[in-house]
Write an enzyme that holds these catalytic residues in place. Structure first.
Site, PDB file in Angstrom:
ATOM      1  N   ASN A 287      -5.508  -7.021  -2.266  1.00 40.07           N
ATOM      2  CA  ASN A 287      -4.486  -5.947  -2.288  1.00 40.07           C
ATOM      3  C   ASN A 287      -4.917  -4.779  -3.179  1.00 40.07           C
ATOM      4  OD1 ASN A 287      -1.761  -8.341  -2.636  1.00 40.07           O
ATOM      5  ND2 ASN A 287      -2.685  -7.556  -0.768  1.00 40.07           N
ATOM      6  N   LEU A 288      -5.792  -5.073  -4.147  1.00 41.28           N
ATOM      7  CA  LEU A 288      -5.966  -4.142  -5.262  1.00 41.28           C
ATOM      8  C   LEU A 288      -6.657  -2.830  -4.879  1.00 41.28           C
ATOM      9  CD1 LEU A 288      -6.797  -6.510  -8.266  1.00 41.28           C
ATOM     10  CD2 LEU A 288      -4.578  -5.813  -7.362  1.00 41.28           C
TER      11      LEU A 288
ATOM     12  N   ASP B  72      10.447  -7.237  -1.996  1.00 42.01           N
ATOM     13  CA  ASP B  72       9.181  -7.845  -1.558  1.00 42.01           C
ATOM     14  C   ASP B  72       9.188  -9.300  -1.985  1.00 42.01           C
ATOM     15  OD1 ASP B  72       6.437  -8.395  -0.865  1.00 42.01           O
ATOM     16  OD2 ASP B  72       6.054  -6.246  -1.030  1.00 42.01           O
TER      17      ASP B  72
ATOM     18  N   ARG C 160      -5.781  -0.868  -2.665  1.00 39.10           N
ATOM     19  CA  ARG C 160      -4.784   0.115  -2.230  1.00 39.10           C
ATOM     20  C   ARG C 160      -3.420  -0.025  -2.896  1.00 39.10           C
ATOM     21  NH1 ARG C 160      -4.808  -4.050   1.183  1.00 39.10           N
ATOM     22  NH2 ARG C 160      -2.939  -4.676   2.302  1.00 39.10           N
TER      23      ARG C 160
ATOM     24  N   ASN D 134       4.834  -5.161   9.110  1.00 38.54           N
ATOM     25  CA  ASN D 134       4.956  -5.898  10.380  1.00 38.54           C
ATOM     26  C   ASN D 134       6.112  -5.318  11.202  1.00 38.54           C
ATOM     27  OD1 ASN D 134       7.547  -7.729  10.024  1.00 38.54           O
ATOM     28  ND2 ASN D 134       6.460  -7.694   8.073  1.00 38.54           N
TER      29      ASN D 134
ATOM     30  N   CYS E 233      -3.219  -4.727   8.837  1.00 37.42           N
ATOM     31  CA  CYS E 233      -4.263  -4.248   7.904  1.00 37.42           C
ATOM     32  C   CYS E 233      -5.327  -5.311   7.677  1.00 37.42           C
ATOM     33  CB  CYS E 233      -3.659  -3.888   6.552  1.00 37.42           C
ATOM     34  SG  CYS E 233      -2.714  -2.376   6.592  1.00 37.42           S
TER      35      CYS E 233
ATOM     36  N   CYS F 113      17.574 -18.839  36.058  1.00 32.02           N
ATOM     37  CA  CYS F 113      17.776 -19.899  37.036  1.00 32.02           C
ATOM     38  C   CYS F 113      19.091 -20.587  36.663  1.00 32.02           C
ATOM     39  CB  CYS F 113      16.597 -20.872  37.027  1.00 32.02           C
ATOM     40  SG  CYS F 113      16.403 -21.741  35.460  1.00 32.02           S
TER      41      CYS F 113
ATOM     42  N   GLY G 175       0.806  -1.222   0.000  1.00 27.07           N
ATOM     43  CA  GLY G 175       0.000   0.000   0.000  1.00 27.07           C
ATOM     44  C   GLY G 175       0.835   1.265   0.000  1.00 27.07           C
TER      45      GLY G 175
END
Lengths: 77, 370
Positions: free
Chosen positions: B68-69, B60, B71, B129, B191, B333, B39
């Site tokens: 996806n399209l 990518d 945006r 992310n 998203c 520990c 986006g």
């Protein structure tokens, strides 16, 4: 002393409002405690704090009427 | 392409007196990497290619999907199932054949990031992310690269330029000055879960391209050490100064080796795995907002005096979890097993309000490492 608080992003899901004004609060720790009492889910949320448009970490005193922005991280792209 | 045609292509921006032929030459000489052809990346890439950035890299590993399209404006229904980076490279090549486009059809991770980023001057983060966002930030700090940051959620966006000083003596702010630690895995919706209005990444991604062009040509006031937020519902912009925090430096891997050893997925998905390796422990152990806890039973040896810590035996934690104020809690520990149980207990109690770690290999590992 007046503190104008602005909530961004998904924090508004918790607060139900984008803005809030509180009185007689003198530092950001007390402000956070008050906000966490008003909105308990806010205590579990991550957010950055900007005081008078400057980011802060740790406790900061208000030196007069102040604006506070609570800003959550966004990951979307 | 001849100088005449080149001038014709860029004529409308060359005629800006602030930019001119010298600005166009700077754009031509620049190398910009866009991470994420989604986006934010799609509009940014279109304008950067249009403006004549001499070399554009696209990273990518994802494939185009129908959802996806709305945006991701580079792609059409004919591209569904195709590689985003390769398709984007193809389209940009047709938009502007005079520029060089380098496609990285792979996931950016800490094994390849330094090598890929090193070939570019400015990095745009259009990922989706937190693991990638921290990884890109840290890599930019290590390589001293300017980072143009954009991020979105639903109707709101964030924009900033990180790691670029406004004057030579200044220490520039980076992403970790704003958000030192990532939120817990399920605290912030992506998203897919939260939804996003398609125009928003168009606006923020375009602004990322604009900041990049300003940085390269030296015009205007890029958002150096400042964060801008935009709310598309009420058209409000809010800007703040990013203050450099003293502890940020210690949170970022100090060199290429520790960067490559840092587990960003683990760092951003703490609930699936609490383990903290010894090197990471050494890096964060002196942070301000940290509590280190020995969960061994009283009298167990060896006693540790190498770092400040408190003692709360696991048997006590099973009875009652005490109030702990620190944002980060590291449990240890002998071997790292009991501290893992303790981490699970604390995590159930505190939810996502704390970062809870268990020192991997415990004191045994710590002493071996020394």
């Amino acid at each position: 002393m007046q503190v104008h608080i602005m909530f961004f992003g998904q924090l508004t899901d918790i607060t139900g409002t984008q803005e809030l004004v509180l009185h007689d609060i003198y530092d950001t720790n007390t402000l956070q405690e008050t906000l966490h009492e008003l909105y308990p889910a806010l205590a579990n949320a991550k957010y950055a704090i900007a005081m008078n448009k400057k980011t802060i970490q740790g406790n900061s005193m208000f030196s007069g009427d102040s604006t506070i922005a609570l800003l959550p991280p966004f990951s979307g792209g | 392409m001849s100088k005449v045609t080149e001038n014709e292509r860029y004529q409308r921006q060359i005629s800006l007196k602030e930019l001119g032929e010298s600005g166009q030459q700077k754009l031509k000489n620049s190398k910009v990497l866009v991470v994420g052809a989604g986006g934010l990346g799609c509009p940014a890439l279109l304008y950067l290619a249009g403006a004549g950035i001499g070399r554009i890299g696209i990273v990518d590993f994802d494939l185009v999907s129908l959802s996806n399209l709305h945006r991701q404006v580079l792609f059409s229904v004919h591209d569904i199932g195709l590689s985003k980076s390769m398709k984007a490279g193809d389209i940009l090549g047709k938009l502007n054949p005079d520029i060089e486009i380098e496609v990285f059809n792979q996931k950016l991770d800490n094994s390849n990031a330094l090598e890929i980023l090193a070939g570019f001057d400015i990095i745009l983060d259009g990922t989706d992310n937190f693991a990638s966002r921290y990884l890109i930030n840290d890599a930019c700090v290590l390589l001293n690269k300017t980072l143009v940051y954009g991020a979105i959620s639903r109707f709101e966006g964030q924009l900033a330029v990180f790691n670029k000083a406004s004057i030579p003596t200044e220490i520039p702010a980076n992403y970790r000055d704003l958000f030192p630690l990532p939120p817990a895995d399920n605290e912030v919706l992506n998203c897919e879960e939260a939804g996003v209005i398609g125009v928003l990444p168009g606006i923020i991604g375009t602004m990322m391209a604009n900041e990049t062009i300003k940085l390269i040509t030296g015009i205007g006031e890029p958002l150096l050490n400042r964060l801008l937020t935009y709310n598309s519902l009420n058209n409000r912009f809010f800007e703040m100064d990013l203050v450099v925090m003293p502890e940020t430096k210690s949170m970022i891997p100090a060199n290429a080796d520790s960067f490559k050893a840092f587990n960003y997925h683990w760092f951003c998905n703490i609930n699936s795995n609490f383990e903290l390796n010894q090197d990471d422990f050494e890096r964060i152990m002196n942070d301000q907002d940290i509590q280190i806890v020995d969960v061994r039973e009283q009298g167990e040896k060896p006693l540790i005096d190498d770092f400040k810590h408190s003692q709360i035996p696991l048997s006590h934690l099973k009875e009652q979890i005490p109030d702990m104020d620190a944002q980060t809690i590291v449990l240890f520990c002998q071997s790292g097993k009991r501290s893992l149980s303790a981490a699970e207990l604390l995590s159930k109690h505190y939810g996502q309000s704390r970062k809870i770690y268990s020192l991997k290999d415990g004191i045994a590992g710590w002493q071996k490492n020394k």
